[in-house]
Motif scaffolding. Sequence first.
Motif, PDB file in Angstrom:
ATOM      1  N   PRO A 157       0.906  -1.165  -0.309  1.00  0.00           N
ATOM      2  CA  PRO A 157      -0.023  -0.067   0.559  1.00  0.00           C
ATOM      3  C   PRO A 157       0.682   1.466  -0.273  1.00  0.00           C
ATOM      4  N   GLN A 158       0.525   2.188  -0.356  1.00  0.00           N
ATOM      5  CA  GLN A 158       1.019   3.602  -1.285  1.00  0.00           C
ATOM      6  C   GLN A 158       0.776   4.115  -0.124  1.00  0.00           C
ATOM      7  N   ALA A 188      -5.467   5.672  -4.047  1.00  0.00           N
ATOM      8  CA  ALA A 188      -5.246   6.738  -4.787  1.00  0.00           C
ATOM      9  C   ALA A 188      -6.035   7.879  -4.947  1.00  0.00           C
ATOM     10  N   THR A 189      -7.066   7.091  -5.377  1.00  0.00           N
ATOM     11  CA  THR A 189      -8.549   7.955  -5.601  1.00  0.00           C
ATOM     12  C   THR A 189      -8.645   8.629  -4.338  1.00  0.00           C
ATOM     13  N   ALA A 190      -9.280   7.743  -3.564  1.00  0.00           N
ATOM     14  CA  ALA A 190      -9.437   8.096  -1.737  1.00  0.00           C
ATOM     15  C   ALA A 190      -8.585   9.560  -1.357  1.00  0.00           C
ATOM     16  N   GLN A 191      -6.892   9.452  -1.664  1.00  0.00           N
ATOM     17  CA  GLN A 191      -6.367  10.816  -1.546  1.00  0.00           C
ATOM     18  C   GLN A 191      -6.810  11.576  -2.206  1.00  0.00           C
ATOM     19  N   VAL A 192      -6.053  11.670  -3.871  1.00  0.00           N
ATOM     20  CA  VAL A 192      -6.627  12.902  -4.136  1.00  0.00           C
ATOM     21  C   VAL A 192      -7.660  13.700  -4.013  1.00  0.00           C
ATOM     22  N   VAL A 405      -4.135   8.376 -11.987  1.00  0.00           N
ATOM     23  CA  VAL A 405      -4.675   8.758 -10.443  1.00  0.00           C
ATOM     24  C   VAL A 405      -3.332   8.573  -9.328  1.00  0.00           C
ATOM     25  N   GLU A 406      -2.756   7.240  -9.567  1.00  0.00           N
ATOM     26  CA  GLU A 406      -1.483   6.843  -9.322  1.00  0.00           C
ATOM     27  C   GLU A 406      -0.470   7.348  -9.428  1.00  0.00           C
ATOM     28  N   VAL A 407      -0.176   7.965 -10.201  1.00  0.00           N
ATOM     29  CA  VAL A 407       0.771   9.063 -10.526  1.00  0.00           C
ATOM     30  C   VAL A 407       0.592  10.860  -9.967  1.00  0.00           C
ATOM     31  N   LEU A 412       1.768  14.705  -4.363  1.00  0.00           N
ATOM     32  CA  LEU A 412       0.662  15.190  -3.043  1.00  0.00           C
ATOM     33  C   LEU A 412       1.662  15.889  -2.337  1.00  0.00           C
ATOM     34  N   GLY A 413       1.711  16.770  -1.914  1.00  0.00           N
ATOM     35  CA  GLY A 413       2.114  17.676  -0.522  1.00  0.00           C
ATOM     36  C   GLY A 413       1.491  17.241   0.772  1.00  0.00           C
TER      37      GLY A 413
END
Length: 413
Positions: A157-158, A188-192, A405-407, A412-413
């Motif tokens: 997991p990233q 990544a979707t949730a993070q963005v 969306v992963e890249v 993200l800061g």
Amino acid sequence: MQTHLAPEFAGTPEGEAAEAILRKCVHCGFCTATCPTYQLLGDELDGPRGRIYLMKQVLEGAEVTRSMQQHLDKCLTCRNCESTCPSGVQYGPLVEIGRRIADAKVQRPTGERLVRWALREGLTSPLFPLAIQAGQALRPLLPTALQNKVPAASPAPQGRWPTRTHARKVLLLAGCVQPTLMPNINLATAQVLDAVGVQTVVIEKAKCCGALRSHLSDPEGGLDDARRNIDAWWPWIERGEVEALVMNASACGLAVKEYGHALGHDAAYATKAARVAALARDLSELLPELVPVLRERLRPVQEGRPVKLAFHPPCTLQHGQKLRGGVETHLAALGFEVHVAQRESHLCCGSAGTYSVLQPDLAYELRDRKLRHLAELAPQAIVSANIGCIQHLQTGTQTPVRHWVEVLAERLG
């Protein structure tokens, strides 16, 4: 095109739907120029126009043959022909009708039936994660087509799933295989979305979109999957707590956007299905609103050099959902250097769901053809918008293939 339906199909919902589509066809053949299987095989019956003739003959009373079934099987259902057709022929729904008729009248060989059953039940099973673990242990012994579907190791997991609560909320369809094979796409979707003040809600009971069963000779099972998902999402939708239903796999997005049509005959679900379809959005459709906020949230590109990406637009995005140019335009606005192959960007990569397992020779030929064009761009990474395409392309190249969306999440800061 003139049609004279046989009594068996005249007056039936399926027959009337097929007839309406057939009558739009003017035999022009523009579709053959953009059909991947016709490009490879050069057989009129392995192009949309030839398949339309086969289906017309059956609907008018001709015998369904094993040969016809195989010609329909070779179709990727990429719907490139729909983008090309000047008459607006809805080939995708028509070929699904043709396949249902063929499968009802021609029994497949035992081996084919077993493989299709295993894919249909295995990929949608709650035991799928355990099956992948077993497949990883036995991977060297598996046939190449299956070996390419089983990752050598489970991805790490990233980061963590966001825990902040936001007033703005969207539902996310996690999918059937994506949480196991490529969980970082959902993460990544949730993070963005969290970075721009939108909370991602995943309902556990919502699983496969239904496309997998529908494309593997189980249309009723596919509709049951759709009904289950609608039931899972409906309380949130009815209370007005979510503003959209988001899909980050374009194939699932296309399936959910067609729920209204698929369940239009179902009195208990027609209204709900239409509402769900109206709320459905591919993740890329949110980008126009998100880009201005994301610009303030992303870390600067190192040394002022943008990451060079090659974008592969999935067929379900560009031909099915008719969404073109959005991903490339908005990623470029966020500082990425994004290119699309100049040659044959409209052609399918050969993944097409389970097609790469059922028709591996054609699938790999299309994959290699696609990768040659993408390699001409000399990218640092290839990005796409559908897990099937990502997985399929990665089997033929050392260049990383990822979801766009992963890249984006990594910056993200």
